[in-house]
Design an enzyme around this catalytic site. Sequence first.
Site, short mmCIF file in Angstrom:
data_model
loop_
_atom_site.label_atom_id
_atom_site.label_comp_id
_atom_site.label_asym_id
_atom_site.label_seq_id
_atom_site.Cartn_x
_atom_site.Cartn_y
_atom_site.Cartn_z
N SER A 119 12.11 -13.10 3.68
CA SER A 119 12.16 -14.60 3.27
C SER A 119 13.21 -15.56 2.60
O SER A 119 13.14 -16.47 2.76
CB SER A 119 10.84 -14.36 1.86
OG SER A 119 12.09 -14.01 0.79
N LYS B 29 15.55 -14.93 -4.51
CA LYS B 29 15.26 -17.04 -3.51
C LYS B 29 16.78 -17.68 -4.29
O LYS B 29 17.52 -16.99 -5.17
CB LYS B 29 14.13 -17.63 -4.59
CG LYS B 29 12.65 -16.58 -3.79
CD LYS B 29 12.17 -17.04 -2.42
CE LYS B 29 11.28 -16.67 -2.04
NZ LYS B 29 11.12 -15.08 -2.17
#
Lengths: 190, 190
Positions: free
Chosen positions: A113, A150
């Site tokens: 991701s 993230k």
Amino acid sequence: MVNKDPFYLGRLQDYYALHRLIPSYAEIASLVGVSKQGAVKFIDRMIFAGYIRKGSGGRLSPANMFFARPHVGRAPAGFASPATEALGDAITIDEYLVERPSSTVLVSVRGDSMIDAGIHDGDFLIVERNTNPNIGKIVVAIVDGDFTIKYLRSGSDGLFLEPANEDYPNIYPETSLDIYGEVVGQFRKF
Amino acid sequence: MVNKDPFYLGRLQDYYALHRLIPSYAEIASLVGVSKQGAVKFIDRMIFAGYIRKGSGGRLSPANMFFARPHVGRAPAGFASPATEALGDAITIDEYLVERPSSTVLVSVRGDSMIDAGIHDGDFLIVERNTNPNIGKIVVAIVDGDFTIKYLRSGSDGLFLEPANEDYPNIYPETSLDIYGEVVGQFRKF
DNA sequence: TTGCCAAGTGTACGTTCGTACACCATGCTG
DNA sequence: CAGCATGGTGTACGAACGTACACTTGGCAA
């Protein structure tokens, strides 16, 4: 005869790699095959050249040059620049990457991701525990009891997490956002 | 009273980070605020726990556990596994990444031709000098006197270099291919 | 060729180191 | 409560350490 110091130094580096300790003068002497006073003179040269330091009680410890690895710079031209200038004052990769050992942990990366940030599955991340990192940093957050890596972003509705992969959606926390730490470095073996 | 050893150990690690040397018992004593014999007992515990080793002449040196950084594993569940199992026997990032110090150099990356392999502009690469790497490895080649990082491939016309970025073309050597070394690791600071 | 500096040897010395032993206080366990 | 392991203190001692000084050898420059 050529200068034998590089050979002596190699012996010393081998010993250090094994014991993580610069031996005493007597041991250096038998290690490189000279007398104890020969070792003293040799170490004087190494101290002058910045390879060795002297601690309290005259005990020897390695200095910056002792760890310096040849660094082939960005310069197009070739093999110049034996210095490690680009690494700053760091004398090992460890020291370059880890600034605060006591609050630093390693995290293994799972998933892709964050692939556009160059963080791949299987990479190791150097994470500094810090529950309040700056906006825009890459953070380790705790979502549903699981770690996730993230970007930390700020929107009109408060903080949210943004992946670096367009196949993944942003994560907007329902209540609050649990931040574990900030990603300060990354490394990987091929 | 709680166990004060972690606090003592922290002092010792701070000292070591500064001097690259485990101090003598007398110095440890004043460092952590106990008597010399208290330091002896403390170090005995650290030796038993694998944090400290004893070299020749009773001199102290750090052992594996001394460098172990908490490693938060891939496990989804949380903060378990304080071990550094994933790093193998390596006790520092340096040792994990650099297996053959004498033939290893660092190279700074310029450009984005290997970005799909997770190698970005500004990254550091750990390169082992080796003029004959295996097919499929990422290599440092010398093309027109400049370094270039590419995959080493083998085609019907012999060896060629393939970037990891579709915006760049393959490189087919006109005469021979000069390989400087093989890329064995990579690291980066954010 | 003379002179000098660097590298290495040998010996001696005071200090500090690691080790050992006896002892004390605390807290947990049978 | 007795017993005992644990963490700590104080003192003492021989060995090993770092240091100093005088001397030898070899290469190089004036």
